[in-house]
Enzyme design. Sequence first.
Site, PDB file in Angstrom:
ATOM      1  N   GLY A 226      10.508  26.675  27.759  1.00 21.70           N
ATOM      2  CA  GLY A 226      10.317  26.780  29.204  1.00 21.70           C
ATOM      3  C   GLY A 226       9.186  27.680  29.637  1.00 21.70           C
ATOM      4  N   PRO A 268       9.398  27.534  22.244  1.00 17.60           N
ATOM      5  CA  PRO A 268       8.302  27.158  23.136  1.00 17.60           C
ATOM      6  C   PRO A 268       7.648  25.845  22.705  1.00 17.60           C
ATOM      7  CG  PRO A 268       7.576  28.818  21.573  1.00 17.60           C
ATOM      8  CD  PRO A 268       9.016  28.594  21.293  1.00 17.60           C
ATOM      9  N   GLY A 269       7.349  25.035  23.672  1.00 19.77           N
ATOM     10  CA  GLY A 269       6.608  23.802  23.373  1.00 19.77           C
ATOM     11  C   GLY A 269       5.265  23.891  24.069  1.00 19.77           C
ATOM     12  N   ARG A 270       5.317  23.646  25.395  1.00 20.92           N
ATOM     13  CA  ARG A 270       4.105  23.625  26.218  1.00 20.92           C
ATOM     14  C   ARG A 270       3.249  24.877  26.039  1.00 20.92           C
ATOM     15  NH1 ARG A 270       4.187  21.157  31.234  1.00 20.92           N
ATOM     16  NH2 ARG A 270       6.459  21.245  31.118  1.00 20.92           N
ATOM     17  N   CYS A 336      -2.507  -1.427  36.218  1.00 28.07           N
ATOM     18  CA  CYS A 336      -2.342  -2.208  37.445  1.00 28.07           C
ATOM     19  C   CYS A 336      -1.155  -1.732  38.280  1.00 28.07           C
ATOM     20  CB  CYS A 336      -2.253  -3.689  37.114  1.00 28.07           C
ATOM     21  SG  CYS A 336      -3.850  -4.292  36.614  1.00 28.07           S
ATOM     22  N   TYR A 365       2.925  17.198  26.170  1.00 26.28           N
ATOM     23  CA  TYR A 365       3.493  16.078  26.928  1.00 26.28           C
ATOM     24  C   TYR A 365       2.414  15.101  27.413  1.00 26.28           C
ATOM     25  CZ  TYR A 365       7.284  19.420  26.675  1.00 26.28           C
ATOM     26  OH  TYR A 365       8.217  20.308  26.209  1.00 26.28           O
TER      27      TYR A 365
HETATM   28  N1  LLP Z   1      13.973  23.332  23.931  1.00 29.26           N
HETATM   29  C1  LLP Z   1      14.660  22.336  24.525  1.00 29.26           C
HETATM   30  C2  LLP Z   1      16.078  22.173  24.204  1.00 29.26           C
HETATM   31  C3  LLP Z   1      14.021  21.470  25.418  1.00 29.26           C
HETATM   32  O1  LLP Z   1      14.702  20.492  25.989  1.00 29.26           O
HETATM   33  C4  LLP Z   1      12.644  21.652  25.694  1.00 29.26           C
HETATM   34  C5  LLP Z   1      11.927  20.751  26.579  1.00 29.26           C
HETATM   35  C6  LLP Z   1      11.977  22.711  25.046  1.00 29.26           C
HETATM   36  C7  LLP Z   1      12.676  23.534  24.184  1.00 29.26           C
HETATM   37  C8  LLP Z   1      10.515  22.982  25.240  1.00 29.26           C
HETATM   38  O2  LLP Z   1      10.205  23.226  26.557  1.00 29.26           O
HETATM   39  P1  LLP Z   1       8.763  23.788  26.974  1.00 29.26           P
HETATM   40  O3  LLP Z   1       8.611  25.131  26.323  1.00 29.26           O
HETATM   41  O4  LLP Z   1       7.748  22.822  26.507  1.00 29.26           O
HETATM   42  O5  LLP Z   1       8.824  23.884  28.458  1.00 29.26           O
HETATM   43  N2  LLP Z   1       7.760  16.091  29.905  1.00 29.26           N
HETATM   44  C9  LLP Z   1       7.918  17.258  30.737  1.00 29.26           C
HETATM   45  C10 LLP Z   1       8.568  18.410  29.984  1.00 29.26           C
HETATM   46  C11 LLP Z   1       9.922  18.074  29.435  1.00 29.26           C
HETATM   47  C12 LLP Z   1      10.544  19.195  28.645  1.00 29.26           C
HETATM   48  C13 LLP Z   1      11.799  18.754  27.987  1.00 29.26           C
HETATM   49  N3  LLP Z   1      12.446  19.747  27.206  1.00 29.26           N
HETATM   50  C14 LLP Z   1       6.547  17.639  31.290  1.00 29.26           C
HETATM   51  O6  LLP Z   1       5.554  16.970  30.968  1.00 29.26           O
HETATM   52  O7  LLP Z   1       6.418  18.578  32.057  1.00 29.26           O
END
Ligand code: LLP
Length: 391
Positions: A226, A268-270, A336, A365
């Site tokens: 997040g 962390p992902g994003r 389209c 993403y």
């Molecule tokens: N852990 C869990 C259990 C999650 O569901 C997620 C993301 C993360 C970690 C990583 O979250 P981050 O650090 O990346 O915020 N497609 C959407 C984002 C969906 C995130 C889903 N879960 C976008 O493009 O904004």
Amino acid sequence: MEVKGNKLCLGKFSAKALADKFGTPIYVYEVSIIRRKYSELVKSINYPKLDIHYACKANTNLLVLKLLKSFGSKIETVSKGEIILALKAGFRAKDIIYTSTSVSKEEMTFVVKNKIRINLDSLSQIELYGKLNKGAGVGLRINQGIGAGHHDHVITGGEMSKFGISLEHLPRARRLAKKYNLKIVSLHQHIGSNILDVKILLKAFDKLLETALNFPDLVSLDFGGGLGVPYLSTEKELDLKLFGREITKRMNDFCKKYGRELTMVLEPGRFLVAQSGVLITTVTEIKKNPKRTFVGVDSGFNHLIRPAMYGSYHQIVNASQITGRKIKVDVVGNICESGDVFGRDRIISNPRIGDILIIQDTGAYGYVMASRYNSRSLPEEVLIDGSKIIS
Ligand code: LLP
């Protein structure tokens, strides 16, 4: 990405050179940025038992996975496919966490067979898993009623969210776990995505610590992902120093009370990959209507769905003319549908057909959410490490 003279450069390469070499559209990721983000995060948290599990749903490019592994990251997955990729990238089963929803028996069996760590998201998942793997250690994903994020679609805490076991159901979760002799060794939460406000992250953090005091067998606490990044120039970066300092302090205090030092897990992902990536496109059409100017490029929401799906903002620059006369345009794709818009009212250097437009901060993403809608191909992905191209 940086401006050098009148050129936009990724590592040692100009965007134009990359477009000429590989064609467009193409996703390019800069290794140095992923390295920097990983190191910034780890350095900001001075807690000895810290495990970073990169949430690979953000970007599953195999080279990105291997890169993060080489920095010391572990990994978080949500599907059989992601587990297979994680194993292929070299992560050991014990370094892979799986947390998912609406899980089939077939997928659960795969998770058990491969000895992957799991966070169970519902009472029925506890039943399903318990029958397959009696006596195991498990994590529980909890929904504590706290949610946040850049759009309703990505808020994963609170009553509208399908995720996690509610606090009210924890007594039943424990009974079920006991029935199958499962030991609850971890609690997990993830409240949502792209959060820039440290306060809300800390509020959820504190709540999990409070809940954790009632679980005597814990080995780790998993606070999910997040962590946000600014997409607009007016947005402030997440105060990482404050975040790191506060969670370290809170975790230390908690462990004293709890009587044992637990591992702190972050997913962390994003945060790690978003800013490393750009989508390079070429202008294919310019339509000067009486009221609006549409600049069409050779990509669309099939390659980057975030603007269409969440109204997300991604900065767009004309790499062919950094300093040209600026005009106001709508940048649109080749799909389209009228919703195929990358950005409205963008002020960019007067685009001409053939110019290279860069859509920024698309390392997370982006490609992972791409589709072949309209029977168009998927773009290529390459990594740049200084003067090296890795593809
Ligand atoms: N852990 C869990 C259990 C999650 O569901 C997620 C993301 C993360 C970690 C990583 O979250 P981050 O650090 O990346 O915020 N497609 C959407 C984002 C969906 C995130 C889903 N879960 C976008 O493009 O904004």
